[in-house]
Design a protein around this motif. Structure first.
Motif, PDB file in Angstrom:
ATOM      1  N   TYR A  31      54.187 -32.852   1.149  1.00  0.00           N
ATOM      2  CA  TYR A  31      54.813 -32.728  -0.169  1.00  0.00           C
ATOM      3  C   TYR A  31      56.220 -32.129  -0.200  1.00  0.00           C
ATOM      4  N   SER A  32      56.639 -31.444   0.845  1.00  0.00           N
ATOM      5  CA  SER A  32      57.971 -30.834   0.821  1.00  0.00           C
ATOM      6  C   SER A  32      59.058 -31.903   0.792  1.00  0.00           C
ATOM      7  N   HIS A  33      60.051 -31.669  -0.018  1.00  0.00           N
ATOM      8  CA  HIS A  33      61.207 -32.570  -0.120  1.00  0.00           C
ATOM      9  C   HIS A  33      60.796 -33.995  -0.498  1.00  0.00           C
ATOM     10  N   ASP A  34      59.764 -34.106  -1.336  1.00  0.00           N
ATOM     11  CA  ASP A  34      59.255 -35.412  -1.747  1.00  0.00           C
ATOM     12  C   ASP A  34      59.146 -35.459  -3.270  1.00  0.00           C
ATOM     13  N   ARG A  35      60.247 -35.151  -3.949  1.00  0.00           N
ATOM     14  CA  ARG A  35      60.235 -35.076  -5.414  1.00  0.00           C
ATOM     15  C   ARG A  35      59.790 -36.368  -6.076  1.00  0.00           C
ATOM     16  N   GLU A  36      60.182 -37.477  -5.515  1.00  0.00           N
ATOM     17  CA  GLU A  36      59.814 -38.781  -6.092  1.00  0.00           C
ATOM     18  C   GLU A  36      58.401 -39.202  -5.685  1.00  0.00           C
ATOM     19  N   GLN A  38      57.409 -40.410  -3.006  1.00  0.00           N
ATOM     20  CA  GLN A  38      57.436 -41.663  -2.254  1.00  0.00           C
ATOM     21  C   GLN A  38      56.606 -41.546  -0.968  1.00  0.00           C
ATOM     22  N   PHE A  39      56.856 -40.487  -0.192  1.00  0.00           N
ATOM     23  CA  PHE A  39      56.144 -40.318   1.075  1.00  0.00           C
ATOM     24  C   PHE A  39      54.672 -40.010   0.843  1.00  0.00           C
ATOM     25  N   SER A  40      54.374 -39.064  -0.041  1.00  0.00           N
ATOM     26  CA  SER A  40      52.983 -38.667  -0.254  1.00  0.00           C
ATOM     27  C   SER A  40      52.152 -39.816  -0.834  1.00  0.00           C
ATOM     28  N   ASN A  41      52.705 -40.573  -1.758  1.00  0.00           N
ATOM     29  CA  ASN A  41      51.972 -41.717  -2.309  1.00  0.00           C
ATOM     30  C   ASN A  41      51.751 -42.799  -1.264  1.00  0.00           C
ATOM     31  N   TYR A  42      52.747 -43.046  -0.434  1.00  0.00           N
ATOM     32  CA  TYR A  42      52.613 -44.029   0.638  1.00  0.00           C
ATOM     33  C   TYR A  42      51.508 -43.604   1.596  1.00  0.00           C
ATOM     34  N   LEU A  43      51.534 -42.340   1.990  1.00  0.00           N
ATOM     35  CA  LEU A  43      50.532 -41.817   2.917  1.00  0.00           C
ATOM     36  C   LEU A  43      49.129 -41.951   2.331  1.00  0.00           C
ATOM     37  N   LYS A  44      48.967 -41.604   1.052  1.00  0.00           N
ATOM     38  CA  LYS A  44      47.658 -41.677   0.401  1.00  0.00           C
ATOM     39  C   LYS A  44      47.180 -43.116   0.217  1.00  0.00           C
ATOM     40  N   THR A  45      48.105 -44.053   0.153  1.00  0.00           N
ATOM     41  CA  THR A  45      47.734 -45.460   0.004  1.00  0.00           C
ATOM     42  C   THR A  45      47.064 -45.993   1.263  1.00  0.00           C
ATOM     43  N   TYR A  46      47.551 -45.576   2.420  1.00  0.00           N
ATOM     44  CA  TYR A  46      47.089 -46.156   3.682  1.00  0.00           C
ATOM     45  C   TYR A  46      46.178 -45.251   4.513  1.00  0.00           C
ATOM     46  N   PHE A  47      46.070 -43.978   4.132  1.00  0.00           N
ATOM     47  CA  PHE A  47      45.264 -43.054   4.924  1.00  0.00           C
ATOM     48  C   PHE A  47      44.403 -42.187   4.036  1.00  0.00           C
ATOM     49  N   HIS A  48      43.222 -41.882   4.541  1.00  0.00           N
ATOM     50  CA  HIS A  48      42.336 -40.936   3.869  1.00  0.00           C
ATOM     51  C   HIS A  48      42.690 -39.555   4.412  1.00  0.00           C
ATOM     52  N   MET A  49      43.015 -38.625   3.524  1.00  0.00           N
ATOM     53  CA  MET A  49      43.400 -37.273   3.937  1.00  0.00           C
ATOM     54  C   MET A  49      42.196 -36.355   3.750  1.00  0.00           C
ATOM     55  N   HIS A  70      51.035 -19.082  -1.180  1.00  0.00           N
ATOM     56  CA  HIS A  70      50.477 -20.400  -1.464  1.00  0.00           C
ATOM     57  C   HIS A  70      49.250 -20.615  -0.592  1.00  0.00           C
ATOM     58  N   GLN A  71      48.366 -21.473  -1.049  1.00  0.00           N
ATOM     59  CA  GLN A  71      47.256 -21.906  -0.208  1.00  0.00           C
ATOM     60  C   GLN A  71      47.556 -23.324   0.261  1.00  0.00           C
ATOM     61  N   PHE A  72      47.646 -23.487   1.556  1.00  0.00           N
ATOM     62  CA  PHE A  72      47.947 -24.779   2.133  1.00  0.00           C
ATOM     63  C   PHE A  72      46.724 -25.325   2.841  1.00  0.00           C
ATOM     64  N   TYR A  73      46.648 -26.634   2.865  1.00  0.00           N
ATOM     65  CA  TYR A  73      45.537 -27.314   3.511  1.00  0.00           C
ATOM     66  C   TYR A  73      46.049 -28.106   4.719  1.00  0.00           C
ATOM     67  N   PRO A  74      45.364 -27.992   5.831  1.00  0.00           N
ATOM     68  CA  PRO A  74      45.593 -28.963   6.898  1.00  0.00           C
ATOM     69  C   PRO A  74      44.673 -30.155   6.627  1.00  0.00           C
ATOM     70  N   TYR A  75      45.154 -31.356   6.887  1.00  0.00           N
ATOM     71  CA  TYR A  75      44.374 -32.568   6.662  1.00  0.00           C
ATOM     72  C   TYR A  75      44.248 -33.352   7.957  1.00  0.00           C
ATOM     73  N   ARG A  76      43.120 -34.000   8.100  1.00  0.00           N
ATOM     74  CA  ARG A  76      42.950 -34.978   9.174  1.00  0.00           C
ATOM     75  C   ARG A  76      43.179 -36.346   8.542  1.00  0.00           C
ATOM     76  N   LEU A  77      43.966 -37.178   9.198  1.00  0.00           N
ATOM     77  CA  LEU A  77      44.255 -38.514   8.683  1.00  0.00           C
ATOM     78  C   LEU A  77      43.324 -39.538   9.312  1.00  0.00           C
ATOM     79  N   GLU A  78      42.746 -40.370   8.464  1.00  0.00           N
ATOM     80  CA  GLU A  78      41.946 -41.503   8.920  1.00  0.00           C
ATOM     81  C   GLU A  78      42.384 -42.718   8.131  1.00  0.00           C
ATOM     82  N   PRO A  79      42.243 -43.898   8.701  1.00  0.00           N
ATOM     83  CA  PRO A  79      42.657 -45.106   7.981  1.00  0.00           C
ATOM     84  C   PRO A  79      41.885 -45.249   6.675  1.00  0.00           C
TER      85      PRO A  79
END
Length: 81
Positions: A31-36, A38-49, A70-79
């Protein structure tokens, strides 16, 4: 990021997953430096976090010199299926 850059990044992630590697990403990396969003939505479209718990993160911005926690989460990416 351009659409071509996102597609090239996804290709690298797909190749790593196909090779049997486990992929992880943190909340700030998504999410950092992703105001629009674009990156987070793309990632969520193709990968399960998959969240793997959470951890506290202390931030001391130089501008305010006040503690932000802040509370941050580490995520494992799967298709995404």
């Amino acid at each position: 990021m351009s659409a071509n850059q996102l597609d090239a990044f996804k290709k690298k992630l797909d190749q790593a997953l196909e090779a049997g590697k486990r992929l992880y990403i943190t909340t700030p990396a998504v999410y950092s430096h992703d105001r629009e969003k674009q990156f987070s939505n793309y990632l969520k479209t193709y990968f399960h976090m998959i969240p793997l718990g959470r951890h506290f993160y202390e931030d001391w911005p130089l501008e305010s010199m006040s503690l932000q926690v802040h509370q941050f989460y580490p995520y494992r990416l799967e298709p995404e299926s």
